[in-house]
Design a protein around this motif. Structure first.
Motif, mmCIF file in Angstrom:
data_model
loop_
_atom_site.group_PDB
_atom_site.id
_atom_site.type_symbol
_atom_site.label_atom_id
_atom_site.label_comp_id
_atom_site.label_asym_id
_atom_site.label_seq_id
_atom_site.Cartn_x
_atom_site.Cartn_y
_atom_site.Cartn_z
ATOM 1 N N UNK A 1 -23.196 10.012 -15.547
ATOM 2 C CA UNK A 1 -22.071 9.577 -16.374
ATOM 3 C C UNK A 1 -22.430 9.786 -17.835
ATOM 4 N N UNK A 2 -21.577 10.494 -18.550
ATOM 5 C CA UNK A 2 -21.653 10.542 -20.006
ATOM 6 C C UNK A 2 -20.503 9.683 -20.507
ATOM 7 N N UNK A 3 -20.843 8.573 -21.124
ATOM 8 C CA UNK A 3 -19.828 7.615 -21.540
ATOM 9 C C UNK A 3 -19.663 7.574 -23.045
ATOM 10 N N UNK A 4 -18.428 7.606 -23.489
ATOM 11 C CA UNK A 4 -18.116 7.432 -24.903
ATOM 12 C C UNK A 4 -17.446 6.076 -25.060
ATOM 13 N N UNK A 5 -18.085 5.179 -25.755
ATOM 14 C CA UNK A 5 -17.531 3.850 -26.012
ATOM 15 C C UNK A 5 -17.129 3.180 -24.691
ATOM 16 N N UNK A 6 -15.840 2.964 -24.445
ATOM 17 C CA UNK A 6 -15.395 2.281 -23.226
ATOM 18 C C UNK A 6 -15.890 2.967 -21.960
ATOM 19 N N UNK A 7 -16.078 4.277 -22.015
ATOM 20 C CA UNK A 7 -16.519 5.005 -20.837
ATOM 21 C C UNK A 7 -17.846 4.518 -20.289
ATOM 22 N N UNK A 8 -18.739 4.072 -21.178
ATOM 23 C CA UNK A 8 -20.007 3.511 -20.729
ATOM 24 C C UNK A 8 -19.922 2.022 -20.444
ATOM 25 N N UNK A 9 -19.033 1.345 -21.121
ATOM 26 C CA UNK A 9 -18.891 -0.105 -20.948
ATOM 27 C C UNK A 9 -18.419 -0.471 -19.546
ATOM 28 N N UNK A 10 -17.569 0.380 -18.966
ATOM 29 C CA UNK A 10 -16.851 0.018 -17.747
ATOM 30 C C UNK A 10 -17.558 0.407 -16.459
ATOM 31 N N UNK A 11 -18.721 1.056 -16.541
ATOM 32 C CA UNK A 11 -19.396 1.538 -15.337
ATOM 33 C C UNK A 11 -19.668 0.418 -14.338
ATOM 34 N N UNK A 12 -19.920 -0.784 -14.815
ATOM 35 C CA UNK A 12 -20.242 -1.894 -13.922
ATOM 36 C C UNK A 12 -19.070 -2.397 -13.107
ATOM 37 N N UNK A 13 -17.878 -1.876 -13.371
ATOM 38 C CA UNK A 13 -16.703 -2.217 -12.565
ATOM 39 C C UNK A 13 -16.492 -1.226 -11.418
ATOM 40 N N UNK A 14 -17.247 -0.138 -11.419
ATOM 41 C CA UNK A 14 -17.091 0.908 -10.412
ATOM 42 C C UNK A 14 -17.785 0.507 -9.106
ATOM 43 N N UNK A 15 -17.038 0.484 -8.001
ATOM 44 C CA UNK A 15 -17.639 0.097 -6.724
ATOM 45 C C UNK A 15 -18.652 1.133 -6.242
ATOM 46 N N UNK A 16 -18.552 2.374 -6.755
ATOM 47 C CA UNK A 16 -19.466 3.434 -6.331
ATOM 48 C C UNK A 16 -20.467 3.803 -7.433
ATOM 49 N N UNK A 17 -20.683 2.894 -8.369
ATOM 50 C CA UNK A 17 -21.582 3.180 -9.501
ATOM 51 C C UNK A 17 -23.003 3.492 -9.049
ATOM 52 N N UNK A 18 -23.388 2.997 -7.871
ATOM 53 C CA UNK A 18 -24.746 3.249 -7.378
ATOM 54 C C UNK A 18 -24.976 4.729 -7.069
ATOM 55 N N UNK A 19 -23.916 5.503 -6.983
ATOM 56 C CA UNK A 19 -24.044 6.939 -6.706
ATOM 57 C C UNK A 19 -24.388 7.730 -7.968
ATOM 58 N N UNK A 20 -24.426 7.063 -9.111
ATOM 59 C CA UNK A 20 -24.714 7.737 -10.381
ATOM 60 C C UNK A 20 -26.221 7.678 -10.643
ATOM 61 N N UNK A 21 -26.809 8.850 -10.925
ATOM 62 C CA UNK A 21 -28.264 8.948 -11.103
ATOM 63 C C UNK A 21 -28.726 8.509 -12.482
ATOM 64 N N UNK A 22 -27.904 8.793 -13.506
ATOM 65 C CA UNK A 22 -28.274 8.398 -14.865
ATOM 66 C C UNK A 22 -27.032 8.289 -15.725
ATOM 67 N N UNK A 23 -27.197 7.641 -16.864
ATOM 68 C CA UNK A 23 -26.078 7.457 -17.793
ATOM 69 C C UNK A 23 -26.538 7.789 -19.207
ATOM 70 N N UNK A 24 -25.737 8.594 -19.895
ATOM 71 C CA UNK A 24 -25.951 8.898 -21.311
ATOM 72 C C UNK A 24 -24.739 8.374 -22.054
ATOM 73 N N UNK A 25 -24.932 7.399 -22.911
ATOM 74 C CA UNK A 25 -23.819 6.798 -23.646
ATOM 75 C C UNK A 25 -23.892 7.145 -25.127
ATOM 76 N N UNK A 26 -22.731 7.387 -25.705
ATOM 77 C CA UNK A 26 -22.661 7.470 -27.158
ATOM 78 C C UNK A 26 -21.648 6.449 -27.663
ATOM 79 N N UNK A 27 -22.026 5.716 -28.716
ATOM 80 C CA UNK A 27 -21.155 4.726 -29.365
ATOM 81 C C UNK A 27 -20.645 3.691 -28.381
ATOM 82 N N UNK A 28 -21.492 3.359 -27.417
ATOM 83 C CA UNK A 28 -21.127 2.370 -26.407
ATOM 84 C C UNK A 28 -21.747 1.030 -26.789
ATOM 85 N N UNK A 29 -20.911 0.055 -27.034
ATOM 86 C CA UNK A 29 -21.377 -1.264 -27.435
ATOM 87 C C UNK A 29 -20.333 -2.294 -27.043
#
Length: 287
Positions: free
Chosen positions: A110-138
């Motif tokens: 997952x490459x998350x921009x702001x909300x894109x990284x914030x919301x990953x914990x709501x994904x029921x299949x988030x465990x399928x993601x190997x890594x996350x690169x966030x920009x401006x995520x707070x």
């Protein structure tokens, strides 16, 4: 930079909502696949050049519009029932499933921009993601902002959003240069979450009754810029605290170090900031 194979498609969510999406297919051997998760109210086209860059370097990418935004706005915005929460619970999981179908048997990032990284914990299949690169995520917590910007942010969040929702049935965020017009519940949650601590954590036990923030352990890199008034270091730390087990690293960028005049909250993904893109590519290559 060559243009890779680009295809438009529609993704169907579990509740039947349809999302507009764009697939970037590498013409070389696929090294991995990336879910490009957008900031609040930002259309997928904004990430096109960056997605093509990743595809040129062997990564399949899907960009998409959240429901109620851009090509995924299927009803007048004032009639949209979209929320930040359903973006994380419904939209992002559906896009990830599509990514897995289009690019099978590889690693998913997952490459998350702001909300894109914030919301990953709501994904029921988030465990399928190997890594996350966030920009401006707070967390975007208002109280952690410097006074000069806090006044602007307080006006937008606590005056303009309620006023616009009451007057027009949605938030005309485009009037203030804040992306696309926002469905009222998206803007309302945005306001509520930025006024509390830990962003989405403010909704735990209220509207959010199941989440995966406590379980995620994936490696993640949280990148921000010194000239970002929203995703400052305090707010990045606040958001990371919502993930108690996360393997997280941080990196704060100074524009002049990369020959740039500014980066702020948005410009990492600008074609004028291509000097920054190897940061994301190198992260993906390592994971």
């Amino acid at each position: 930079m060559n243009q890779q194979n680009v295809k438009q498609m529609t993704i169907k969510c579990s509740d039947g909502e349809l999302l507009a999406a764009t697939i970037y297919e590498p013409t070389i051997t696929v090294k991995g696949a990336v879910l490009m998760a957008p900031a609040t109210g930002i259309k997928r086209q904004f990430y096109g050049n960056f997605a093509n860059y990743l595809a040129c370097n062997g990564y399949g990418v899907i960009t998409f519009d959240n429901r109620g935004i851009g090509g995924s706005s299927t009803v007048p915005v004032a009639k949209s029932a979209s929320s930040l929460q359903c973006w994380g619970e419904k939209d992002m999981p559906a896009v990830l499933e599509c990514l897995k179908e289009v690019f099978p048997n590889t690693n998913y990032h997952l490459v998350g921009h702001s909300a894109g990284g914030q919301l990953i914990g709501l994904m029921h299949n988030a465990m399928d993601i190997s890594s996350m690169f966030n920009f401006a995520c707070s967390s975007g917590q208002l109280k952690n902002m410097k006074l000069a910007y806090l006044i602007q942010a307080h006006f937008f969040m606590n005056f303009f959003i309620p006023f616009s929702n009451a007057m027009f049935g949605h938030t005309k965020s485009q009037w203030l240069g804040m992306g696309e017009p926002l469905p009222k519940d998206v803007a309302k949650q945005w306001q509520q979450w930025c006024n509390g601590q830990g962003y989405v954590k403010t909704a735990f036990g209220k509207t959010v009754h199941q989440h995966y923030y406590n379980e995620l352990t994936l490696p993640s890199l949280w990148v921000n810029a010194v000239d970002d008034d929203i995703a400052n270091n305090a707010n990045v730390a606040d958001m990371m605290s919502v993930f108690p087990k996360l393997n997280g690293q941080t990196l704060t960028l100074t524009p002049s170090d990369y020959g740039l005049s500014d980066i702020g909250h948005m410009k990492f993904f600008s074609s004028k900031s291509q000097t920054l893109w190897p940061l994301a590519l190198n992260w993906l290559d390592k994971h």
